[in-house]
Motif scaffolding. Structure first.
Motif, PDB file in Angstrom:
ATOM      1  N   ALA A 119      36.897  42.092  56.174  1.00  0.00           N
ATOM      2  CA  ALA A 119      36.483  43.289  55.434  1.00  0.00           C
ATOM      3  C   ALA A 119      37.619  43.785  54.547  1.00  0.00           C
ATOM      4  O   ALA A 119      37.398  44.201  53.401  1.00  0.00           O
ATOM      5  CB  ALA A 119      36.050  44.381  56.408  1.00  0.00           C
ATOM      6  N   LYS A 120      38.850  43.729  55.044  1.00  0.00           N
ATOM      7  CA  LYS A 120      39.996  44.183  54.248  1.00  0.00           C
ATOM      8  C   LYS A 120      40.213  43.271  53.043  1.00  0.00           C
ATOM      9  O   LYS A 120      40.542  43.740  51.945  1.00  0.00           O
ATOM     10  CB  LYS A 120      41.242  44.232  55.117  1.00  0.00           C
ATOM     11  CG  LYS A 120      41.186  45.327  56.173  1.00  0.00           C
ATOM     12  CD  LYS A 120      42.400  45.297  57.097  1.00  0.00           C
ATOM     13  CE  LYS A 120      42.282  46.404  58.139  1.00  0.00           C
ATOM     14  NZ  LYS A 120      43.419  46.424  59.083  1.00  0.00           N
ATOM     15  N   ALA A 121      40.038  41.969  53.243  1.00  0.00           N
ATOM     16  CA  ALA A 121      40.200  41.032  52.130  1.00  0.00           C
ATOM     17  C   ALA A 121      39.166  41.303  51.046  1.00  0.00           C
ATOM     18  O   ALA A 121      39.486  41.320  49.844  1.00  0.00           O
ATOM     19  CB  ALA A 121      40.081  39.600  52.637  1.00  0.00           C
ATOM     20  N   SER A 122      37.911  41.501  51.437  1.00  0.00           N
ATOM     21  CA  SER A 122      36.857  41.776  50.466  1.00  0.00           C
ATOM     22  C   SER A 122      37.118  43.089  49.732  1.00  0.00           C
ATOM     23  O   SER A 122      36.951  43.184  48.505  1.00  0.00           O
ATOM     24  CB  SER A 122      35.505  41.823  51.179  1.00  0.00           C
ATOM     25  OG  SER A 122      34.462  42.131  50.284  1.00  0.00           O
ATOM     26  N   THR A 123      37.551  44.094  50.474  1.00  0.00           N
ATOM     27  CA  THR A 123      37.845  45.392  49.866  1.00  0.00           C
ATOM     28  C   THR A 123      39.020  45.295  48.901  1.00  0.00           C
ATOM     29  O   THR A 123      39.001  45.879  47.810  1.00  0.00           O
ATOM     30  CB  THR A 123      38.158  46.421  50.965  1.00  0.00           C
ATOM     31  OG1 THR A 123      37.016  46.567  51.816  1.00  0.00           O
ATOM     32  CG2 THR A 123      38.503  47.777  50.360  1.00  0.00           C
ATOM     33  N   LEU A 124      40.053  44.532  49.283  1.00  0.00           N
ATOM     34  CA  LEU A 124      41.229  44.397  48.417  1.00  0.00           C
ATOM     35  C   LEU A 124      40.864  43.710  47.105  1.00  0.00           C
ATOM     36  O   LEU A 124      41.331  44.120  46.024  1.00  0.00           O
ATOM     37  CB  LEU A 124      42.318  43.618  49.148  1.00  0.00           C
ATOM     38  CG  LEU A 124      43.623  43.413  48.377  1.00  0.00           C
ATOM     39  CD1 LEU A 124      44.240  44.747  47.991  1.00  0.00           C
ATOM     40  CD2 LEU A 124      44.604  42.579  49.204  1.00  0.00           C
ATOM     41  N   ARG A 125      40.042  42.679  47.149  1.00  0.00           N
ATOM     42  CA  ARG A 125      39.621  42.017  45.924  1.00  0.00           C
ATOM     43  C   ARG A 125      38.905  42.992  44.991  1.00  0.00           C
ATOM     44  O   ARG A 125      39.175  43.052  43.780  1.00  0.00           O
ATOM     45  CB  ARG A 125      38.706  40.833  46.249  1.00  0.00           C
ATOM     46  CG  ARG A 125      39.424  39.585  46.718  1.00  0.00           C
ATOM     47  CD  ARG A 125      38.478  38.383  46.715  1.00  0.00           C
ATOM     48  NE  ARG A 125      37.413  38.558  47.700  1.00  0.00           N
ATOM     49  CZ  ARG A 125      37.456  38.076  48.931  1.00  0.00           C
ATOM     50  NH1 ARG A 125      38.510  37.400  49.345  1.00  0.00           N
ATOM     51  NH2 ARG A 125      36.450  38.264  49.760  1.00  0.00           N
ATOM     52  N   ALA A 126      37.980  43.770  45.555  1.00  0.00           N
ATOM     53  CA  ALA A 126      37.230  44.731  44.741  1.00  0.00           C
ATOM     54  C   ALA A 126      38.147  45.824  44.205  1.00  0.00           C
ATOM     55  O   ALA A 126      38.015  46.251  43.047  1.00  0.00           O
ATOM     56  CB  ALA A 126      36.106  45.337  45.577  1.00  0.00           C
ATOM     57  N   LEU A 127      39.087  46.291  45.024  1.00  0.00           N
ATOM     58  CA  LEU A 127      39.980  47.375  44.625  1.00  0.00           C
ATOM     59  C   LEU A 127      40.908  46.931  43.491  1.00  0.00           C
ATOM     60  O   LEU A 127      41.139  47.661  42.526  1.00  0.00           O
ATOM     61  CB  LEU A 127      40.797  47.825  45.832  1.00  0.00           C
ATOM     62  CG  LEU A 127      41.597  49.130  45.710  1.00  0.00           C
ATOM     63  CD1 LEU A 127      40.659  50.303  45.422  1.00  0.00           C
ATOM     64  CD2 LEU A 127      42.387  49.381  46.991  1.00  0.00           C
ATOM     65  N   MET A 128      41.442  45.721  43.589  1.00  0.00           N
ATOM     66  CA  MET A 128      42.328  45.219  42.536  1.00  0.00           C
ATOM     67  C   MET A 128      41.570  45.003  41.230  1.00  0.00           C
ATOM     68  O   MET A 128      42.117  45.197  40.135  1.00  0.00           O
ATOM     69  CB  MET A 128      42.978  43.912  42.987  1.00  0.00           C
ATOM     70  CG  MET A 128      44.064  44.092  44.016  1.00  0.00           C
ATOM     71  SD  MET A 128      44.859  42.509  44.445  1.00  0.00           S
ATOM     72  CE  MET A 128      46.404  43.104  45.154  1.00  0.00           C
ATOM     73  N   LYS A 129      40.309  44.607  41.339  1.00  0.00           N
ATOM     74  CA  LYS A 129      39.500  44.415  40.137  1.00  0.00           C
ATOM     75  C   LYS A 129      39.144  45.747  39.497  1.00  0.00           C
ATOM     76  O   LYS A 129      39.133  45.880  38.257  1.00  0.00           O
ATOM     77  CB  LYS A 129      38.228  43.648  40.498  1.00  0.00           C
ATOM     78  CG  LYS A 129      37.366  43.290  39.309  1.00  0.00           C
ATOM     79  CD  LYS A 129      36.170  42.444  39.736  1.00  0.00           C
ATOM     80  CE  LYS A 129      35.326  42.064  38.518  1.00  0.00           C
ATOM     81  NZ  LYS A 129      34.160  41.217  38.927  1.00  0.00           N
ATOM     82  N   ALA A 130      38.875  46.756  40.335  1.00  0.00           N
ATOM     83  CA  ALA A 130      38.476  48.066  39.818  1.00  0.00           C
ATOM     84  C   ALA A 130      39.660  48.852  39.261  1.00  0.00           C
ATOM     85  O   ALA A 130      39.491  49.669  38.344  1.00  0.00           O
ATOM     86  CB  ALA A 130      37.776  48.869  40.924  1.00  0.00           C
TER      87      ALA A 130
END
Length: 271
Positions: free
Chosen positions: A240-251
């Motif tokens: 879950a943290k990996a998925s969130t980090l990808r989205a956060l860095m993109k946003a």
């Protein structure tokens, strides 16, 4: 008189069982004659000669013997290094090659090898398909830098840390909390948990991660090569943290600091 049926004839008809067909004349069937003793002896001798010839071909002839050992799949290891570890004698009958023993010798001699498959390559060869371990973390030790794979296996020591693999810091500069964490959980446990974190980091982030830091068991963090940081928190909920980090860095592409310690409530900042 013609057409007249006598009583005797009528009686004979009554004595025939109803519905049973009349039996025809019996035919004799000629059975094959049993093999003669001489034939059996000749067949047995031929089978024995065939078996002896096959055994000689596999183990005694000069044709089906080890002439070359092929190696594939290596990245860091040299092919000759793998051949020496395999220790397959040249000229050994190919049928005598114990492939499981060859694989065991390679794994014992070369800890960098994660798996190896040895096969006979008729008529003259042995093939070795090697899969090397891939480091996900580097540990700084007294005698050099130790590579650790995704299973937590320490498999090689290097004189210099490779820049492509994150370095694990178990004792950062703010040493009090780190010291208590080491005493409570033990170094090996923290290394295993750091490996969990390193496995879960998104590939693009892992390639740019310089350091994985451990301040306490619940405070893992990443330092990227461009100076950005990621607060990871505990090793739990890694996917879950990996998925969130990808989205956060993109946003927030201009952010310098990311916090995914609580993946349902991430945060980022530019300073």
């Amino acid at each position: 008189m013609a057409g007249t049926t006598t009583a005797a004839q009528r009686g004979e008809r009554r004595r025939e069982p109803a519905g049973e067909p009349r039996r025809g004349p019996l035919r004799r069937v000629r059975l094959p004659a049993p093999p003669r003793p001489r034939t059996l002896v000749l067949a047995g001798a031929a089978a024995a000669l065939l078996t002896a010839g096959l055994i000689w071909l596999l183990y005694g002839s000069p044709w089906l013997r080890v002439g070359e050992v092929g190696v594939s799949g290596t990245r860091v290891l040299g092919e000759d290094e793998v051949r020496r570890a395999a220790a397959v004698p040249a000229g050994l009958p190919l049928a005598s090659v114990d492939t499981e023993a060859v694989e065991a010798r390679i794994r014992a001699a070369l800890p960098r090898v994660e798996s190896v498959e040895a096969d006979r390559d008729w008529p003259h060869g042995v093939t070795l398909e090697v899969t090397e371990r891939t480091a996900v973390l580097i540990l700084a030790e007294r005698d050099g830098f130790v590579e650790v794979d995704r299973s937590g296996v320490r498999f090689a020591t290097l004189p210099k840390a490779p820049g492509s693999v994150p370095l694990l810091e178990l004792d950062p500069a703010t040493g009090k909390s780190a010291g208590s964490t080491l005493r409570r959980f033990g170094r090996d446990r923290l290394v295993r948990e750091a490996v969990r974190v390193a496995r879960d980091i998104p590939d693009a982030v892992a390639r740019s991660t310089r350091t994985v830091k451990v301040r306490t068991f619940d405070a893992f963090s990443l330092e990227l090569r461009d100076g950005r940081t990621v607060r990871w928190g505990s090793p739990e909920e890694g996917a879950a943290k990996a998925s969130t980090l990808r989205a956060l860095m993109k946003a927030t592409p201009k952010a310098r600091h990311f916090d995914v310690s609580v993946p349902s409530a991430p945060a980022s900042s530019t300073s």
